[in-house]
Design a protein around this motif. Structure first.
Motif, PDB file in Angstrom:
ATOM      1  N   TYR A 185      14.919  -6.080 -16.568  1.00 58.74           N
ATOM      2  CA  TYR A 185      15.996  -7.020 -16.255  1.00 58.74           C
ATOM      3  C   TYR A 185      17.258  -6.353 -15.708  1.00 58.74           C
ATOM      4  N   GLY A 186      17.158  -5.079 -15.341  1.00 54.82           N
ATOM      5  CA  GLY A 186      18.250  -4.437 -14.630  1.00 54.82           C
ATOM      6  C   GLY A 186      19.429  -4.008 -15.476  1.00 54.82           C
ATOM      7  N   LEU A 187      19.298  -4.017 -16.802  1.00 54.01           N
ATOM      8  CA  LEU A 187      20.385  -3.536 -17.646  1.00 54.01           C
ATOM      9  C   LEU A 187      20.532  -2.028 -17.531  1.00 54.01           C
ATOM     10  N   SER A 188      19.418  -1.352 -17.269  1.00 46.74           N
ATOM     11  CA  SER A 188      19.422   0.077 -16.993  1.00 46.74           C
ATOM     12  C   SER A 188      18.861   0.261 -15.593  1.00 46.74           C
ATOM     13  N   ARG A 189      19.687   0.682 -14.674  1.00 50.14           N
ATOM     14  CA  ARG A 189      19.309   0.740 -13.269  1.00 50.14           C
ATOM     15  C   ARG A 189      18.163   1.719 -13.031  1.00 50.14           C
ATOM     16  N   THR A 190      17.224   1.324 -12.191  1.00 47.80           N
ATOM     17  CA  THR A 190      16.075   2.155 -11.863  1.00 47.80           C
ATOM     18  C   THR A 190      15.612   1.832 -10.447  1.00 47.80           C
ATOM     19  N   ARG A 191      14.957   2.782  -9.822  1.00 45.99           N
ATOM     20  CA  ARG A 191      14.459   2.539  -8.462  1.00 45.99           C
ATOM     21  C   ARG A 191      13.094   1.851  -8.459  1.00 45.99           C
ATOM     22  N   TYR A 192      12.487   1.713  -9.638  1.00 45.19           N
ATOM     23  CA  TYR A 192      11.180   1.085  -9.718  1.00 45.19           C
ATOM     24  C   TYR A 192      11.322  -0.422  -9.921  1.00 45.19           C
ATOM     25  N   ALA A 198       0.828  -1.210   0.000  1.00 41.61           N
ATOM     26  CA  ALA A 198       0.000   0.000   0.000  1.00 41.61           C
ATOM     27  C   ALA A 198       0.858   1.254   0.000  1.00 41.61           C
ATOM     28  N   ARG A 199       2.035   1.185   0.608  1.00 39.89           N
ATOM     29  CA  ARG A 199       2.898   2.360   0.691  1.00 39.89           C
ATOM     30  C   ARG A 199       3.347   2.817  -0.688  1.00 39.89           C
ATOM     31  N   SER A 200       3.606   1.864  -1.586  1.00 37.54           N
ATOM     32  CA  SER A 200       4.099   2.218  -2.925  1.00 37.54           C
ATOM     33  C   SER A 200       3.028   2.056  -3.994  1.00 37.54           C
ATOM     34  N   TRP A 241       7.493  -1.742 -14.582  1.00 39.93           N
ATOM     35  CA  TRP A 241       7.795  -1.644 -16.007  1.00 39.93           C
ATOM     36  C   TRP A 241       6.973  -2.630 -16.821  1.00 39.93           C
ATOM     37  N   LEU A 242       6.710  -3.815 -16.262  1.00 40.35           N
ATOM     38  CA  LEU A 242       5.881  -4.787 -16.973  1.00 40.35           C
ATOM     39  C   LEU A 242       4.462  -4.254 -17.132  1.00 40.35           C
ATOM     40  N   ASN A 243       3.919  -3.642 -16.082  1.00 38.80           N
ATOM     41  CA  ASN A 243       2.574  -3.073 -16.172  1.00 38.80           C
ATOM     42  C   ASN A 243       2.536  -1.922 -17.171  1.00 38.80           C
ATOM     43  N   SER A 244       3.618  -1.141 -17.243  1.00 37.03           N
ATOM     44  CA  SER A 244       3.691  -0.063 -18.235  1.00 37.03           C
ATOM     45  C   SER A 244       3.660  -0.629 -19.650  1.00 37.03           C
TER      46      SER A 244
END
Length: 336
Positions: free
Chosen positions: A268-275, A218-220, A280-283
């Motif tokens: 798959y973490g090739l481009s680092r992100t905080r999400y 719920a927090r995120s 990203w799959l839902n996007s």
């Protein structure tokens, strides 16, 4: 280090290639609901390995059960609507709980999507329900075949393809999360029963949100659910104007491949992100659904921009409701 970089890159390539091939083939063959195959291809790609013989047999049984039960629910929904809706809600709970406790998430997702889409279509027209059955089966078969092909094109070592042990939720927690996911899907399902032909994409979006809500706190919730929906809409708009430069099925494939690679790098973490990967799959799923419907609106001669604005507004409303459900169930969990 070399292997660690190669494996995520191959997985991103598999996801992008699978979704692009499914998009191109679905629209080239003029399938009735062309977004089904690429959406399931994206979900299949997250497993990082082809379906085993056992999983393939299980998926076949799920297809038979889903289509059969969805059609059997149609008379009940027409003559005893309240009882039919409660049974659909119960079956959604069973599907999501299966995925949370011991089952395959892809099977649970197909079960939830099939039950809701087929039964909602049948309330308006039995022939429409049969069309949805055909679309789901054709889309799933295409997604599985393309997934197997991309694993041949971009293989990885057997030990790398093994998934880590799935974290099993305690029984009480799994039931709470499954009920929460079912409540996320139900309003979209009820809306779709009023006009199945127009609101079928809303069900697919709600099922995707229900799947994502199983791993989101719920927090995120606002960041993960609403943020990914808005990003998916922005990607769909960008894709649409890029596709207008040269309208052709092969350009559709190439643009989908590019957008799939951009999102796959994040997953798959090739481009680092905080999400998280689910964001990203839902996007990606949101982009595919919105874009596919806009292409179909264009072919049918509808006002694409008005239809997109209405559809995006409904997507945001469904997403906001999903966030509310996460907050309500988390508070009840704390109180309990």
């Amino acid at each position: 280090m070399e292997n660690a970089l190669r494996i995520p890159a191959r997985r991103a390539l598999r996801m992008a290639t699978a979704t692009a091939l499914c998009v191109a083939i679905s629209f080239a063959l003029d399938l009735s609901i062309p977004v089904v195959a690429p959406v399931f291809a994206a979900f299949l790609a997250t497993q990082n390995r082809p379906l085993s013989l056992r999983e393939g047999a299980a998926l076949t049984l799920v297809v038979l059960f889903t289509t059969g039960s969805g059609l059997l629910l149609v008379p009940l929904l027409r003559h005893y609507a309240a009882a039919g809706v409660m049974i659909v809600g119960l079956l959604l709970f069973v599907a999501f709980r299966y995925g949370l406790r011991s089952g395959n998430n892809l099977v649970a997702t197909f079960l939830a999507a099939g039950l809701t889409m087929i039964s909602a279509a049948g309330t308006a027209n039995f022939a429409l329900a049969v069309t949805v059955v055909s679309a789901l089966v054709n889309g799933l078969v295409l997604a599985v075949l393309v997934s197997a092909l991309t694993h041949l094109l971009f293989p990885e070592q057997l030990d790398a393809a093994k998934r880590p042990g799935k974290r099993t939720l305690p029984e009480r927690e799994a039931m709470r999360v499954a009920w929460r996911a079912a409540f996320v899907v139900m309003p979209a399902y009820l809306l779709a029963t009023t006009d199945p032909a127009s609101y079928m994409p809303i069900i697919m979006k709600a099922v995707s949100l229900g799947r994502q809500s199983c791993t989101t706190t719920a927090r995120s919730a606002a960041r993960d659910l609403i943020g990914s929906t808005l990003l998916g809409g922005a990607l769909a708009i960008s894709f649409w104007f890029a596709l207008r430069l040269f309208v052709h099925v092969w350009m559709f494939f190439l643009w989908m491949l590019l957008f799939g690679l951009l999102v796959g790098r994040k997953i798959y973490g090739l481009s680092r992100t905080r999400y998280p990967a689910g964001f990203w799959l839902n996007s990606l799923v949101t982009m595919i659904i919105l874009l596919g419907q806009s292409v179909q609106d264009s072919v049918a001669g509808k006002d694409v921009y008005t239809a997109f604005a209405i559809r995006m507004g409904l997507f945001l409303a469904v997403t906001a409701y999903a966030c509310l459900m996460l907050l309500v169930f988390e508070r009840r969990g704390r109180a309990g």
